[in-house]
Each structure stands twice: as C-alpha cells, then as structure tokens.
Motif scaffolding. Structure first.
Motif, short mmCIF file in Angstrom:
data_model
loop_
_atom_site.label_atom_id
_atom_site.label_comp_id
_atom_site.label_asym_id
_atom_site.label_seq_id
_atom_site.Cartn_x
_atom_site.Cartn_y
_atom_site.Cartn_z
N TYR A 231 0.89 -1.18 0.00
CA TYR A 231 0.00 0.00 0.00
C TYR A 231 0.92 1.21 0.00
O TYR A 231 2.12 1.08 0.23
CB TYR A 231 -0.91 0.00 1.24
CG TYR A 231 -0.17 -0.26 2.53
CD1 TYR A 231 0.40 0.78 3.26
CD2 TYR A 231 0.03 -1.56 2.98
CE1 TYR A 231 1.12 0.52 4.41
CE2 TYR A 231 0.77 -1.83 4.13
CZ TYR A 231 1.30 -0.77 4.83
OH TYR A 231 2.03 -1.02 5.96
N ASP A 262 4.54 3.32 8.45
CA ASP A 262 3.56 2.25 8.23
C ASP A 262 3.82 1.74 6.82
O ASP A 262 3.40 2.36 5.84
CB ASP A 262 2.14 2.82 8.38
CG ASP A 262 1.06 1.73 8.32
OD1 ASP A 262 1.35 0.63 7.80
OD2 ASP A 262 -0.07 2.00 8.76
N ASP A 273 1.82 -5.88 6.82
CA ASP A 273 1.34 -4.55 7.20
C ASP A 273 2.00 -4.19 8.53
O ASP A 273 1.50 -4.55 9.60
CB ASP A 273 -0.19 -4.57 7.29
CG ASP A 273 -0.78 -3.19 7.55
OD1 ASP A 273 -0.03 -2.21 7.62
OD2 ASP A 273 -2.02 -3.12 7.68
N LEU A 274 3.13 -3.49 8.43
CA LEU A 274 3.95 -3.20 9.61
C LEU A 274 3.90 -1.72 9.95
O LEU A 274 3.93 -0.88 9.05
CB LEU A 274 5.41 -3.56 9.30
CG LEU A 274 6.46 -3.16 10.35
CD1 LEU A 274 6.44 -4.12 11.53
CD2 LEU A 274 7.86 -3.12 9.76
N THR A 275 3.85 -1.40 11.24
CA THR A 275 4.14 -0.02 11.66
C THR A 275 5.16 -0.04 12.80
O THR A 275 5.02 -0.82 13.74
CB THR A 275 2.88 0.73 12.14
OG1 THR A 275 1.86 0.62 11.16
CG2 THR A 275 3.18 2.21 12.37
N GLU A 383 -2.85 -3.00 15.85
CA GLU A 383 -2.19 -1.73 15.60
C GLU A 383 -2.68 -0.57 16.47
O GLU A 383 -3.27 0.38 15.98
CB GLU A 383 -2.30 -1.35 14.13
CG GLU A 383 -3.69 -1.50 13.51
CD GLU A 383 -3.66 -1.22 12.01
OE1 GLU A 383 -3.27 -0.11 11.63
OE2 GLU A 383 -4.04 -2.13 11.22
N GLU A 398 2.46 -1.78 14.91
CA GLU A 398 1.56 -2.71 14.22
C GLU A 398 2.29 -4.01 13.92
O GLU A 398 3.33 -4.02 13.26
CB GLU A 398 1.07 -2.08 12.91
CG GLU A 398 0.17 -2.99 12.09
CD GLU A 398 -0.47 -2.29 10.89
OE1 GLU A 398 0.09 -1.27 10.43
OE2 GLU A 398 -1.50 -2.79 10.41
MN MN Z 1 -0.43 -0.44 8.49
#
Ligand code: MN
Ligand code: GLY
Ligand code: MN
Length: 428
Positions: A231, A262, A273-275, A383, A398
C-alpha cells in the motif's frame, strides 16, 4: 511474475472448497480486474483480482474463471479463459500466457481464449439455471468505478433475465478469511521482506534525512526481494504522524522527532502490514518512551487477547479499556473526563481514533467473516496508537498475527520493537 511459482494445489484446493459451498447445478464466474487509465493514453499497472488469484493463481488481464461443478461435460467443470497473444502484443507487451502455461499455473485443464468467452458461455447457460456472480462486497468498499465483474454481471442479467442470480462473494469471503498453510507461508515471506527493509532503514535514519529518502530505502529493499509496496507507504516525521493517512512523505526528519513508518511488502500478492515508530536521532526522550511503552503494552496484551471465538468488538473494547488506563497514567486526561465516556464513545478515542486491527491476506484490509470473530488460521493486524499533535508526535505499533488453537502467533516477532533494541541498532 516476479515471485517464485506457487504450487497449483493451493488454487485447485481453493476451487474445490468453493464448489462444495455451491449447489451442484450452479455456474460461478470470476473476472480479472480492469487495467485502469491514468491520463492521455497512460494506464496504471494491473492490480490482480484477489478472488481470481485465490482460485487460479492467474494475474493476467482479461482472464475469466468459470466453475460449473455439475457440468454435463466433465471438461467444463472448471474453465479458464485467457487473453490470446498476437503479433502486436508480442512486440509491445511481450509475454502473455499460453494455454499450457495457464494450465500449469492454475491446475485447470480446460483453457480457452477470452475472445471465445461469450460464445462458450451461451452454450453453458443452457445447462444451468443459477449463476453465481462475483462482486466486491468488502464491508468498507466505496468505489465509484465499475469493475469488470460488475460490468459483466450487468450484461448477464440483461442477456439471461430468466436465470436465477446468486452472490458468490459471501462464500469466497468465508473461505479467504481462514488462511491455508501455503498462504501463511506467503504472508510470512512478505513479512520477511518487510523485516529486511526495516533493518536497513534503522541504519540510515538520522537528522536531516528526508521522508522520501527513507521511502526510497524501503522501495529498494522490496524490489530487490521480488516484492512491491503492499500500500502507499506512510513515512511521517514529527506531528505528520498524527495524520492517519499521511502520504506526502516530503518533509525533513529532524533531531528529537519521532518517525512513524507504516510500510509493508507485497510478495506474490500476499501482504505484510507493519508499523514502527523510531527516534530520528537514535534516542527516545523520556516522554516519548513513556508513550511508546504504553502503546507497546496495549499491543502485547491485545495480541494475547486475540483468541479463537473472541468477537472483534469485544477485543477492541478490551483494548479501549487498557488504552484509557494507559492514557490516565500518561496524564492525557483526568478521571472526571473518563466518567463521560460510553461504549460507543470511549474516552481513549480522543488520541486513538482508528480501529485496533483488521484481517490481512491477499488484500491489506482483507475480507472478514460474517460473525466478525477470530477463527482458526485467520490472520490479523494489531495496531494500537496514541497521537499527540500538541506534543509533536504520534506513535503506532503494528504487528501481524496468526490465530491458532494454541493461541495467537506473532508473525512479526523478528521485527525489532523494544525501544532499547531500536536505539541499539540505530547507534551501532
Ligand atoms: Mn499499516
Ligand atoms: N497500512 C494500512 C493499515 O494499517 O491499515
Ligand atoms: Mn493495518
């Protein structure tokens, strides 16, 4: 395709599971996505249709899947249509699937050309009364642009007004919600790529670096590792982190600020999907660390709370209660203010205004199940965040987890998260 080949067993098993949910006489259709226009004669790259990929492994435009479990001709129980190449396409676009390649990728034996779809479909229509048509029924989808699935559905309703029409999406959502072991493996690969990116970035962030330079470092790691951004990445320094969908990434990272990133990789259409939130100068201030540890505490406890059968609503409301306690300790509000809160409007919403997590898979905000409960082998993000524009920073952490009968498994356990570990790597 950039990714390693995936066993066609995954896709044939998915088709088999879907067909078990349909009446025997049903005929189901799933279309590829359109290639969308930009300006003039430009186009965006094709974004593969997740449902079509889930059932076939096919990522090429104008492809169509027909599933017809009760077809009188056994060769017509599964049919894949792919775009036929020609001299012009060979010169301008290069490779398109041959019928043999499409067979190998999908495990479907009957492969026809897309240009013959309408004629073949007309013959098949005489052998069934029920069409299962697909549509984007994601609970939060808001899309003004008609999809290829929708366009064809309209045509089918017009051309075959006496056939019964049913929805395919609820069945696909129920299946896609619980991941098969091969899928978890692919999500883990996307997470591994993301982890490499994060470790690289930790070593290059310093005062003066631009947010877009940090974005470029992530991009380099992802592309090098056969992946792309899952994304549009958020690389937000200082109070930019309080803009939840900050995408500009055009500011300077300054001494003393925090940098919220993010960012997740997409490998073989499966997403991470990492933050993480890190100190630009390599050291958290006392206050930043206090708030960081509050978010970390809620993250850890929320991961533990994600157990089979728990409703997402209950999970989120437990997190709100924890957040409120943490925010009290951080002196973000008083006990008096908390008295005004309600289940719909918890006090912590003031500084934590988004959801606690979402299903993850072929879509970043993946399909959910109707009961909105954690199920065996569903994969979720967790998250929590606290956003304090008046103090010039926002913190979100996240992780991605797999729900199992033995409890939740943190798929991101290798991604540094302890503030001291982050400081150590940044200063090493
Ligand atoms: Mn994210
Ligand atoms: N990166 C999108 C999200 O966290 O939901
Ligand atoms: Mn997320």
């Amino acid at each position: 395709m950039r990714h390693s080949p995936i066993t066609s067993r995954l896709f044939s098993q998915n088709r088999e599971n879907l067909c078990k949910k349909l009446p025997i006489q049903a005929l189901a259709i799933v279309h590829a996505n359109d290639i969308l226009p930009t300006n003039a004669d430009g186009t965006f790259p094709l974004h593969p249709n997740s449902d079509l990929f889930y059932l076939t492994g096919i990522e090429q435009e104008e492809s169509i899947l027909v599933l017809f479990p009760g077809a009188p001709d056994p060769n017509h129980r599964e049919i894949l249509f792919v775009k036929k190449s020609n001299e012009h396409l060979k010169v301008w676009e290069g490779y398109k699937h041959t019928q043999a390649d499409a067979q190998k990728i999908s495990g479907i034996q009957t492969v026809y050309w897309s240009e013959d779809f309408e004629d073949i479909f007309q013959l098949l229509s005489q052998e069934t009364d029920i069409f299962y048509l697909n549509n984007n029924e994601h609970s939060r989808a808001s899309n003004e642009v008609e999809t290829r699935d929708e366009r064809w559905s309209k045509k089918i309703r017009k051309d075959y007004p006496l056939h019964e029409i049913e929805r395919l999406a609820p069945h696909l959502h129920a299946l896609r919600f619980c991941k098969r072991p091969e899928e978890v493996k692919l999500i883990k690969q996307a997470i591994d790529v993301t982890t490499c990116g994060f470790r690289k970035v930790l070593r290059m962030v310093k005062p003066g670096v631009m947010e877009y330079e940090v974005e470029a470092e992530w991009a380099r790691e992802f592309i090098k590792r056969r992946s792309k951004f899952a994304y549009s990445p958020i690389v937000a320094s200082g109070k930019n982190a309080c803009v939840l969908h900050y995408l500009q990434n055009d500011q300077t990272c300054r001494k003393g600020q925090l940098l919220l990133m993010d960012v997740g990789a997409c490998y073989a259409n499966y997403n991470a999907d990492l933050t993480r939130t890190i100190p630009v100068s390599g050291k958290f201030t006392r206050r930043q660390k206090q708030v960081y540890n509050a978010v970390l505490q809620v993250l850890r406890q929320s991961i533990e709370n994600a157990t089979i059968g728990k409703s997402l609503k209950e999970w989120q409301s437990d997190a709100h209660a924890m957040m409120t306690e943490e925010m009290l300790r951080l002196k973000l509000f008083t006990k008096e203010e908390i008295k005004k809160e309600s289940t719909d409007q918890p006090a912590c919403r003031k500084y934590f205004m988004h959801g606690l997590g979402h299903s993850l898979g072929l879509d970043v905000h993946d399909v959910s199940n109707e009961q909105s409960k954690f199920l065996d082998n569903s994969v979720f993000t967790v998250e929590p965040g606290i956003y304090l524009p008046d103090e010039g920073f926002g913190i979100r952490l996240e992780d991605n987890i797999q729900i199992t009968p033995n409890g939740p498994v943190n798929l991101m356990s290798e991604v540094p998260i302890e503030p001291e570990e982050i400081e150590d790597i940044m200063n090493s």
